[in-house]
Write a protein that holds these residues in place. Structure first.
Motif, PDB file in Angstrom:
ATOM      1  N   ASP A   1      64.347  -2.400   1.772  1.00 12.76           N
ATOM      2  CA  ASP A   1      64.044  -0.922   2.069  1.00 12.76           C
ATOM      3  C   ASP A   1      62.053  -1.757   0.975  1.00 12.76           C
ATOM      4  O   ASP A   1      61.605  -0.240   1.593  1.00 12.76           O
ATOM      5  CB  ASP A   1      64.513  -0.512   0.340  1.00 12.76           C
TER       6      ASP A   1
ATOM      7  N   GLY B   1      60.267  -2.230   4.268  1.00 12.38           N
ATOM      8  CA  GLY B   1      59.816  -0.658   5.325  1.00 12.38           C
ATOM      9  C   GLY B   1      58.934  -0.717   4.258  1.00 12.38           C
ATOM     10  O   GLY B   1      58.572   0.441   4.718  1.00 12.38           O
TER      11      GLY B   1
ATOM     12  N   CYS C   1      55.760   1.311   6.330  1.00 17.70           N
ATOM     13  CA  CYS C   1      55.191   2.401   6.305  1.00 17.70           C
ATOM     14  C   CYS C   1      53.823   2.465   5.696  1.00 17.70           C
ATOM     15  O   CYS C   1      53.164   3.555   6.086  1.00 17.70           O
ATOM     16  CB  CYS C   1      56.656   3.007   5.268  1.00 17.70           C
TER      17      CYS C   1
ATOM     18  N   PRO D   1      58.797   6.550   4.437  1.00 11.43           N
ATOM     19  CA  PRO D   1      59.388   7.344   6.104  1.00 11.43           C
ATOM     20  C   PRO D   1      58.727   8.573   6.216  1.00 11.43           C
ATOM     21  O   PRO D   1      58.789   8.519   7.781  1.00 11.43           O
ATOM     22  CB  PRO D   1      60.701   6.581   5.674  1.00 11.43           C
TER      23      PRO D   1
END
Length: 615
Positions: free
Chosen positions: A328, A331, A335, A578
């Protein structure tokens, strides 16, 4: 050596005839010397170089006298007869691109913004108001300088000296920036801020007086053009009045009145920008048409986005301080990069200077202030929420450890268990070379547990204090400001950190939506005679912008208390960034599909028109 010509046989230098090609080579290798002053009035050569003819006060094409005197030119009317033009309207030089000294001036804006951002993290609403206020002051100062440059500035010794003075003004912003704060912890903070406010008010006055002088010199050069008198005098009057107001307000800062005086600042910088824009919009030779204002605002937008890149890199440095990158966290970084990239696409893909009207362009210019405010707060929120994602990852492990402590252990074994677990969880922070914080020391709390003599309340208090200290130590490594934990109240300590990031959540989603809404408005203003597909693109931006902004309501206390579980689940999930990425990407995809549709419709109509014409 007889084959060499004698020195006496060489022709004098002034008699040497240089071929035209050599003339061009000589001009490239040996540029013109720096002039003492360069007139803002255009010559025929300037007009030919730019490649277009500017509008006079009636919006009709005309030519200018190369000797800068009253010019008379003609063009064909609808009946083919020549028409005399207004000789009282000057024609100004129009640069085809921003000069290097103007770009150098922009670097001072970058430095000020970066320095102020690094010193003022936005965790409270007071921090937010101070940040936006400082940004407003420096942005409108940049705008006033830019509006002069794009219409009157030409490279010369005089212009470089004036720019040097404006560099000093921007340096003054950097000096006073650390004291730009109204959230005072003590009387010393208040005294430092008031001193900074007074100094900055005088700096603002100096900036406007320099611009008044520059407009005055331009006014003197345009004195023979009767219709230039009133608008130029109005420019000077607006800036001089602003300067005097800033001078008077420098004496008004006190501990009780500072916030009201700051509001006065913001009203002045906004009012003078509107006044200059309105005056310029009424006189075509002063309008922003055919200037490089669109390019300058585009470059400033890149600067603001660049600030986001700097903040993102700093956030990556923070969240990587333990050299642990979970899925995460990776991620979150992806993002952040994607959101910055998509904002660039959404802005620059919609600019069409040739389709702007004069009044529309002036409004378009002013609306870049709220747009840049939204962008800078979104990019600031990106870095803060990236750190929040890391903080929740680490603290969730700590919380699991302290929630599931083994039962029925004696105090010594309990301390050994807690110590070994914490060392295992926090070891990555201490082993990372970039850490400038020593290893955590929980000896004080361990002693408290061991000395409890079986008192469960005292043991629980010691465990609680250890947990708070561990979270505080992690926050220090992540460069997160934490409240004083000496009280040992776990609930108050955690809630204060949670509250600061709730503030970030609200302004991040609010302004991420406003970015799309303002892009829709800029799209409307930037293009005349819009096609149906373009109107649909505006609607798509507005709808997605409103939807994103409404997500911020989840964190508003009145709403969050009624649906606290949903907000907490979203706040502690990895889906915040996201969400914005997906929304921005969807808007871009729809935009491009609509553009493709528009091209197909235009092609089809053109085909039908040609077919009907042939028939």
């Amino acid at each position: 050596m007889d084959y060499l010509p004698k020195m006496g046989s060489l022709p004098p230098m002034h008699d040497v005839i240089v071929p035209e090609e050599d003339h061009r080579t000589f001009a490239i290798s040996h540029p013109d010397h720096l002039k003492l002053y360069a007139s803002p009035l255009a010559t025929q050569e300037d007009m030919h170089h730019v490649g277009h003819i500017h509008d006079n006060s009636h919006g009709e094409p005309h030519e200018n006298d190369p000797h800068h005197n009253h010019s008379v030119s003609s063009s064909s009317t609808e009946h083919g007869a020549p028409e005399m033009k207004d000789p009282d309207v000057p024609i100004l030089k129009r640069a085809h691109e921003a000069s290097t000294i103007q770009l150098f001036f922009d670097l001072f804006f970058v430095a000020n913004l970066t320095t102020f951002t690094s010193l003022h993290e936005i965790d409270t609403w007071t921090d937010l108001s101070s940040y936006v206020g400082y940004f407003a002051v420096i942005w409108f100062t940049w705008l006033q300088n830019t509006l002069f440059d794009v219409r009157f500035s030409n490279d010369s010794a005089y212009e470089r000296m004036c720019k040097l003075l404006q560099f000093g003004v921007m340096t003054g912003f950097a000096i006073t920036g650390p004291g730009y704060n109204t959230n005072w912890a003590n009387s010393q903070d208040a005294a430092n801020s008031i001193l900074a406010f007074r100094a900055l008010s005088l700096i603002l006055m100096s900036s406007r007086l320099i611009l008044t002088f520059q407009y005055g010199v331009a006014f003197f050069l345009l004195r023979s053009y009767k219709k230039a008198f009133i608008p130029m005098a109005a420019h000077m009057a607006v800036l001089f009045i602003s300067a005097m107001l800033f001078l008077g307000m420098s004496f008004a800062f006190t501990r009780t009145s500072s916030e009201k005086v700051l509001i006065g600042w913001y009203l002045i910088v906004a009012a003078e920008a509107l006044a200059i824009s309105m005056i310029s919009g009424q006189v075509n030779f002063l309008s922003f048409r055919a200037t490089v204002i669109v390019e300058r605002l585009g470059l400033l937008t890149l600067i603001v986005l660049g600030e986001g890149i700097i903040g993102m890199c700093e956030a990556i440095n923070k969240i990587g301080s333990d050299n642990v990158y979970s899925a995460d966290i990776i991620g979150t970084i992806i993002c952040s990069v994607g959101i910055l990239y998509f904002m660039w696409m959404l802005y620059f893909d919609q600019i069409a200077p040739d389709r702007m009207g004069t009044i529309r362009e002036h409004i378009w210019v002013i609306l870049h202030f709220p747009f840049h405010v939204c962008v800078i707060l979104v990019v600031e929120g990106l870095s803060r929420l990236s750190v929040w994602r890391k903080l929740t990852d680490v603290t969730s492990g700590l919380q699991t450890t302290f929630t599931n402590l083994p039962q029925n252990l004696n105090p010594e074994d309990l301390v050994n268990y807690i110590d070994s677990t914490l060392n295992r969880q926090l070891n990555n922070f201490t082993s990372f070379q970039g850490s400038d914080i020593g290893a955590p020391d929980f000896t004080q709390f361990y002693n408290q547990i061991q000395e409890a003599n079986g008192n469960k309340t005292a043991i629980a208090q010691g465990i609680n204090s250890t947990f708070i200290s561990a979270i505080g130590w992690v926050c220090q490594n992540l460069k997160v400001d934490v409240p004083d934990s000496s009280s040992g109240n776990e609930t108050d300590f955690v809630n204060s950190i949670y509250s600061s990031f709730t503030t970030v959540f609200i302004y991040f989603f609010t302004f991420a939506g406003f970015v799309l809404i303002l892009l829709a408005i800029l799209f409307l203003l930037g293009k005349r005679r819009k096609l149906r597909g373009e109107l649909l693109a505006v609607c798509v931006r507005a709808i997605f912008g409103i939807a994103i902004s409404l997500l911020a309501l989840m964190a508003v206390p009145a709403v969050a208390t009624k649906n606290n579980s949903a907000y907490n689940a979203y706040m502690f999930s990895a889906w915040m960034l996201p969400t914005i990425l997906i929304c921005y990407l969807t808007v871009i995809v729809i935009d491009n599909l609509l553009i493709r549709y528009i091209h197909q419709v235009v092609k089809w109509r053109s085909h039908l028109h040609i077919k009907g014409h042939d028939a």
